[in-house]
Design a protein around this motif. Structure first.
Motif, PDB file in Angstrom:
ATOM      1  N   UNK A  89       0.784  -1.196   0.052  1.00 64.48           N
ATOM      2  CA  UNK A  89      -0.037   0.210   0.101  1.00 64.48           C
ATOM      3  C   UNK A  89       0.777   1.007   0.028  1.00 64.48           C
ATOM      4  N   UNK A  90       2.045   1.009   0.426  1.00 65.99           N
ATOM      5  CA  UNK A  90       3.069   2.416   0.399  1.00 65.99           C
ATOM      6  C   UNK A  90       3.553   2.800  -0.946  1.00 65.99           C
ATOM      7  N   UNK A  91       3.145   1.801  -1.941  1.00 67.66           N
ATOM      8  CA  UNK A  91       3.500   1.944  -3.360  1.00 67.66           C
ATOM      9  C   UNK A  91       4.824   1.054  -3.793  1.00 67.66           C
ATOM     10  N   UNK A  92       5.396   1.348  -4.734  1.00 64.13           N
ATOM     11  CA  UNK A  92       6.486   0.599  -5.500  1.00 64.13           C
ATOM     12  C   UNK A  92       7.648   0.563  -4.315  1.00 64.13           C
ATOM     13  N   UNK A  93       7.938   1.571  -3.848  1.00 63.48           N
ATOM     14  CA  UNK A  93       9.076   1.735  -3.073  1.00 63.48           C
ATOM     15  C   UNK A  93       9.119   0.656  -1.895  1.00 63.48           C
ATOM     16  N   UNK A  94       7.711   0.003  -1.568  1.00 64.26           N
ATOM     17  CA  UNK A  94       7.724  -1.085  -0.706  1.00 64.26           C
ATOM     18  C   UNK A  94       7.825  -2.371  -1.200  1.00 64.26           C
ATOM     19  N   UNK A 147      -4.457   2.729  -1.039  1.00 61.15           N
ATOM     20  CA  UNK A 147      -3.318   3.156  -1.357  1.00 61.15           C
ATOM     21  C   UNK A 147      -3.082   4.772  -1.263  1.00 61.15           C
ATOM     22  N   UNK A 148      -4.518   5.366  -1.991  1.00 58.49           N
ATOM     23  CA  UNK A 148      -4.466   6.627  -2.106  1.00 58.49           C
ATOM     24  C   UNK A 148      -4.393   7.286  -0.508  1.00 58.49           C
ATOM     25  N   UNK A 191      -1.219  10.235   3.669  1.00 56.82           N
ATOM     26  CA  UNK A 191      -0.827  10.273   5.289  1.00 56.82           C
ATOM     27  C   UNK A 191      -1.589   9.410   6.332  1.00 56.82           C
ATOM     28  N   UNK A 192      -2.709   8.741   5.805  1.00 57.99           N
ATOM     29  CA  UNK A 192      -3.179   7.934   6.497  1.00 57.99           C
ATOM     30  C   UNK A 192      -2.444   6.667   6.934  1.00 57.99           C
ATOM     31  N   UNK A 193      -2.273   6.266   8.372  1.00 64.95           N
ATOM     32  CA  UNK A 193      -1.870   4.753   8.559  1.00 64.95           C
ATOM     33  C   UNK A 193      -2.347   3.675   7.835  1.00 64.95           C
ATOM     34  N   UNK A 194      -1.418   2.742   7.593  1.00 69.06           N
ATOM     35  CA  UNK A 194      -1.703   1.750   6.890  1.00 69.06           C
ATOM     36  C   UNK A 194      -2.901   0.835   7.389  1.00 69.06           C
TER      37      UNK A 194
END
Length: 183
Positions: free
Chosen positions: A93-98, A165-166, A171-174
């Motif tokens: 959910x944090x995107x490609x970096x994760x 993901x949005x 800034x919302x916690x996962x």
């Protein structure tokens, strides 16, 4: 007296190049190792090729999608090989970096949540249930320990994933995004 021809035949050739074995062909097996959560493996027989890209694939008809337990696929390219690695969608959910980084040998971690088929694809493991978060090296975000468990069998549509993901990007916690959009 020896003839000049015979002397040349007996003398060692100082200019002979050393015999070098040709490089062995790369096998898909070289890209189906993991050393993070599953334990350590011996080093590969040759230097691994670096990966060129990693892309999260979330298509509606994806083999790993909703009814299969919400595992997304991450597509890595190593040389001429394309390796598809299943990974918990909620952990991305944090995107490609994760996305998980290739392990210390440069190989994609395809055996964490799948069973390598040795053709670049990975079949789902059948023993998955609930997997507690564990720290894993990511592509660009350092060491990451997901905030939520992966629960096999929890359906997740592409639309719900995009909403969660949005929210995380804003800034919302996962854990809050999962509770709001995915439960």
């Amino acid at each position: 007296m020896m003839s000049p021809i015979l002397i040349c035949q007996l003398a060692p050739r100082a200019f002979s190049p050393p015999v070098v074995a040709p490089p062995r062909p790369r096998s898909i097996l070289d890209y189906l190792f993991v050393d993070g959560h599953m334990g350590d493996y011996p080093p590969p027989p040759v230097e691994p090729l670096p990966y060129r890209d990693a892309t999260i694939l979330m298509s509606p008809g994806d083999y790993y999608s909703p009814s299969k337990g919400s595992l997304a696929r991450i597509k890595y390219t190593f040389g001429n090989w394309t390796v598809l690695v299943p990974w918990p969608t909620v952990w991305l959910l944090r995107g490609r970096d994760s996305c998980p980084a290739p392990n210390c040998y440069g190989f994609a971690p395809s055996a964490e949540f799948g069973v390598p088929t040795f053709s670049g694809e990975t079949a789902l493991r059948t023993d998955l249930a609930r997997v507690a978060p564990f720290a894993y090296p990511t592509l660009n975000a350092g060491l990451y320990t997901p905030e939520v468990d992966f629960v096999h069998g929890v359906a997740m549509s592409q639309n719900k994933y995009a909403q969660a993901a949005r929210a995380v990007q804003e800034g919302q916690p996962v854990a809050d995004a999962v509770k709001k959009f995915l439960t």
